[in-house]
Scaffold this motif. Sequence first.
Motif, PDB file in Angstrom:
ATOM      1  N   CYS A 139       0.828  -1.149  -0.087  1.00 11.82           N
ATOM      2  CA  CYS A 139       0.237   0.004   0.322  1.00 11.82           C
ATOM      3  C   CYS A 139       1.164   1.146   0.154  1.00 11.82           C
ATOM      4  O   CYS A 139       1.714   1.329   0.444  1.00 11.82           O
ATOM      5  CB  CYS A 139      -1.312  -0.180   1.413  1.00 11.82           C
ATOM      6  N   GLY A 140       0.418   2.349  -0.736  1.00  9.58           N
ATOM      7  CA  GLY A 140       1.255   3.708  -1.022  1.00  9.58           C
ATOM      8  C   GLY A 140       0.119   4.144   0.174  1.00  9.58           C
ATOM      9  O   GLY A 140      -1.292   3.836   1.053  1.00  9.58           O
ATOM     10  N   ASN A 141       0.603   5.525   0.598  1.00 11.41           N
ATOM     11  CA  ASN A 141      -0.900   6.216   1.272  1.00 11.41           C
ATOM     12  C   ASN A 141      -0.109   8.508   0.943  1.00 11.41           C
ATOM     13  O   ASN A 141       0.847   8.335   0.565  1.00 11.41           O
ATOM     14  CB  ASN A 141      -0.926   6.145   3.277  1.00 11.41           C
ATOM     15  N   SER A 142      -1.611   9.135   1.872  1.00  9.78           N
ATOM     16  CA  SER A 142      -0.714  10.185   1.343  1.00  9.78           C
ATOM     17  C   SER A 142       0.338  10.753   1.480  1.00  9.78           C
ATOM     18  O   SER A 142       1.373  11.422   1.743  1.00  9.78           O
ATOM     19  CB  SER A 142      -1.608  11.402   2.164  1.00  9.78           C
ATOM     20  N   ALA A 143       1.259  10.258   3.127  1.00  6.39           N
ATOM     21  CA  ALA A 143       2.362  10.482   3.591  1.00  6.39           C
ATOM     22  C   ALA A 143       3.714  10.325   2.669  1.00  6.39           C
ATOM     23  O   ALA A 143       4.717  10.899   2.852  1.00  6.39           O
ATOM     24  CB  ALA A 143       3.019  10.094   5.404  1.00  6.39           C
ATOM     25  N   GLY A 144       3.813   9.992   1.722  1.00  4.94           N
ATOM     26  CA  GLY A 144       4.300   9.090   1.028  1.00  4.94           C
ATOM     27  C   GLY A 144       4.959   8.058   1.010  1.00  4.94           C
ATOM     28  O   GLY A 144       6.388   7.465   0.888  1.00  4.94           O
ATOM     29  N   TYR A 145       4.425   7.115   2.003  1.00  6.46           N
ATOM     30  CA  TYR A 145       5.517   5.642   2.325  1.00  6.46           C
ATOM     31  C   TYR A 145       4.994   4.764   1.607  1.00  6.46           C
ATOM     32  O   TYR A 145       3.784   4.679   1.030  1.00  6.46           O
ATOM     33  CB  TYR A 145       4.401   5.204   4.349  1.00  6.46           C
ATOM     34  N   ILE A 146       5.926   3.245   2.076  1.00  2.73           N
ATOM     35  CA  ILE A 146       5.252   2.117   1.018  1.00  2.73           C
ATOM     36  C   ILE A 146       4.564   1.270   2.173  1.00  2.73           C
ATOM     37  O   ILE A 146       6.223   0.601   2.830  1.00  2.73           O
ATOM     38  CB  ILE A 146       5.565   1.607  -0.022  1.00  2.73           C
ATOM     39  N   GLY A 147       4.085   0.542   2.319  1.00  2.92           N
ATOM     40  CA  GLY A 147       3.799  -0.516   3.619  1.00  2.92           C
ATOM     41  C   GLY A 147       3.075  -1.981   2.438  1.00  2.92           C
ATOM     42  O   GLY A 147       2.661  -2.177   1.453  1.00  2.92           O
ATOM     43  N   PHE A 148       3.167  -2.719   3.857  1.00  2.00           N
ATOM     44  CA  PHE A 148       3.858  -3.920   3.699  1.00  2.00           C
ATOM     45  C   PHE A 148       2.807  -4.690   5.055  1.00  2.00           C
ATOM     46  O   PHE A 148       3.147  -4.887   6.195  1.00  2.00           O
ATOM     47  CB  PHE A 148       5.225  -4.846   3.766  1.00  2.00           C
ATOM     48  N   ILE A 149       1.266  -5.026   4.494  1.00  2.00           N
ATOM     49  CA  ILE A 149       0.374  -5.794   4.809  1.00  2.00           C
ATOM     50  C   ILE A 149       0.220  -7.072   4.691  1.00  2.00           C
ATOM     51  O   ILE A 149      -0.291  -7.477   3.750  1.00  2.00           O
ATOM     52  CB  ILE A 149      -0.647  -4.764   5.176  1.00  2.00           C
ATOM     53  N   GLU A 150       0.644  -8.146   5.613  1.00  2.00           N
ATOM     54  CA  GLU A 150       0.520  -9.257   6.305  1.00  2.00           C
ATOM     55  C   GLU A 150      -0.139 -10.309   6.254  1.00  2.00           C
ATOM     56  O   GLU A 150      -0.545  -9.743   6.763  1.00  2.00           O
ATOM     57  CB  GLU A 150       1.923  -9.383   6.164  1.00  2.00           C
ATOM     58  N   ASN A 151      -0.800 -10.880   5.521  1.00  2.00           N
ATOM     59  CA  ASN A 151      -1.513 -12.044   5.459  1.00  2.00           C
ATOM     60  C   ASN A 151      -1.395 -13.396   6.406  1.00  2.00           C
ATOM     61  O   ASN A 151      -0.285 -13.808   5.596  1.00  2.00           O
ATOM     62  CB  ASN A 151      -2.272 -12.459   3.920  1.00  2.00           C
ATOM     63  N   LEU A 152      -1.490 -13.334   7.382  1.00  2.00           N
ATOM     64  CA  LEU A 152      -1.048 -13.813   8.491  1.00  2.00           C
ATOM     65  C   LEU A 152      -1.788 -15.766   8.102  1.00  2.00           C
ATOM     66  O   LEU A 152      -1.337 -16.891   9.133  1.00  2.00           O
ATOM     67  CB  LEU A 152      -1.960 -13.810  10.120  1.00  2.00           C
ATOM     68  N   ASP A 153      -3.051 -15.868   8.062  1.00  2.00           N
ATOM     69  CA  ASP A 153      -3.832 -17.264   7.595  1.00  2.00           C
ATOM     70  C   ASP A 153      -4.761 -17.700   6.288  1.00  2.00           C
ATOM     71  O   ASP A 153      -5.135 -19.021   6.449  1.00  2.00           O
ATOM     72  CB  ASP A 153      -4.707 -17.219   8.878  1.00  2.00           C
ATOM     73  N   GLY A 154      -4.307 -16.863   5.313  1.00  2.00           N
ATOM     74  CA  GLY A 154      -5.116 -16.901   4.034  1.00  2.00           C
ATOM     75  C   GLY A 154      -6.628 -17.485   4.040  1.00  2.00           C
ATOM     76  O   GLY A 154      -7.076 -17.873   3.251  1.00  2.00           O
TER      77      GLY A 154
END
Length: 635
Positions: free
Chosen positions: A346-361
């Motif tokens: 994901c991107g966002n307004s602050a200019g970061y890129i983040g990884f959000i892990e799917n833990l269980d599928g």
Amino acid sequence: MFLSAHGQNNQDQLIRLKYQDTTQTTDLAVGLWANPLPMDYDQDGDMDMIVSCTDVPFNGTFYFENISGSDSSSPLFNKPIKIGDGMRSITVSYVKGEPHVLGSGVEFQNFRRYGYTHPTGIYNTAELLDQYKERFNDWKYVDYDNDGDKDLIVGIDDWKEYGWDNAYNDKGEWTNGDLRGYLYLLINENGTFINKGKILADNQPIDVYGNPSPNMADFDNDGDLDIICGEFVDGFTWFQNIGTRENPKFTTGRQLQNELGPLKMDLEMMRPVAVDWNSNGHIDLIVGDEDGRVVFIENSGEVAQNMPVFKSPIYVQQKPDNLKFGALVTPFSVDWDDDGDEDLICGNSAGYIGFIENLDGSTLPSFAKPVYLEADGELFRIMAGENGSIQGPAERKWGYTTLTVADWDGDGLKDIIYNSIFGKMEWLKNIGPKGAPKLTKMGGVKVDWQNLPVPKPKWNWWNPQQHELVSQWRTTPYAIDWNKDGLMDLIMLDHEGYLAFYERFKKKEEFFLKPGKRIFINADDIIDNQPLRLNDREAGGSGRRKITISDWDQDGDLDLLVNSKNVEWYENVNQENGFTHFKYRGDLVSQKLAGHTTSPTIVDWDKDEKPNLLIGAEDGHFYYLPVSTDSDKIH
């Protein structure tokens, strides 16, 4: 659940994603814009957090109960409970230990009991506000002259000189004026507030960079009241009282410092509130950040160079509730760590890129807390700086990253292709082993412009380099092998807002894009074969289109999904002579998710090989639309 003839899900079964792991804590947060009102709301002896949020769709005033008891050093708060609508220009002032909640020229009587339902007018706001083009005005009680009654200080910003949009010369210099932020003193004379004009510092009106959000308290414990102001960007200005408690006199403002240098927030538009948060006799700051989070900035009790020393900001914690990544979140669903389930980049307004892990599928996955990605061993962040945003230097800390993930260089690893506030298409190459991505910056994607002038939006003050792809800001570069030749192409808005196809090819062992072709036709236009234009606005109003491509109606061809008040569907209705005709079918749901923008991505968590929709909203939350499609019902 089926789609109507216009693709709309009439059941509106949008699901806001929540954390399923309740063993950890998350940053206390609302949506876009946090206006905190710290107080003992339930009157049980500890400080709770009330936060007003005026965005769409998370509008409201929320109560976060302090559930940590006597531990005031690192309190934990419960999930938010909505207690009212969001309210602009809302403040809390403490008078003899009791909180008073004020809005523009009004006090909300007995806020704990009545919320915003019992306002009492305290001043005619037009006398102050009509002379300004203001965005923020803050009203706070304080006994300014120590005579035992409640006076008012009022912070007002003025945007008339700044003008907001498209005012750079060809050197990148802002030719409009600065943001202004003034403080007014209204003295209580027998119950009537009398305007005494602007508050001075060193005989000049206090003037900070917008959004002054003033706080007057004895921050340095010397017996008189000083002033700390916020601003539109990220700093705090200290005005020392060198007069007396009864007759304040202020020095020229200086930026607050801590052990790291200037005391700064991570984002902009912060909302500071002065309060002795940890009951140790020193006045601290509770500050709302633009992305909806709230921080505690502790007053150390020390004074250096006639200025109080504050510690670094700490994000206040709550029990986990809504999955969130900043504000104006732009998700892309992909198995980033190659473990067989779909994660979110994901991107966002602050200019970061983040990884959000799917833990269980699972069908409705449990997600980990977002992790900021790094590139070349450093935290990755895009920020506009002084002249990177067409809307001016006030946006210097915004980045507006929006992205797709694809194997851009054909090495079998997933890379990230992104756009931002600059409108430059760039990419991050994955150089890690499969399952453990590691990123390095590669600069711009390359276009062979074939001796053509390198195009750019006409309002850009700067010129792109030889092979750069520069288009409109804040619009998704969607990577896809559109022509099925084994190479990743790009589909995105071009510099004039038309949806364009940038074909990939190989030249001397290097990959390039061809100049964009407007092969996508607006099937609703009465003039035949008019290219699909998704934005015809200029400067700050340009771009802003987030797209994804999928066979939404399951008829064997690829449709277009575009941000709207939620997400709108353009059906692929014809393909001939190299052109694809898209017909506008309307919004997919009726719920409004966007004040600024949304961002769609396709997920298949139930693994039925049919597209389901995940929408990133401006509140930083994620909204899931599980759709069971039936082609007869769609058509």
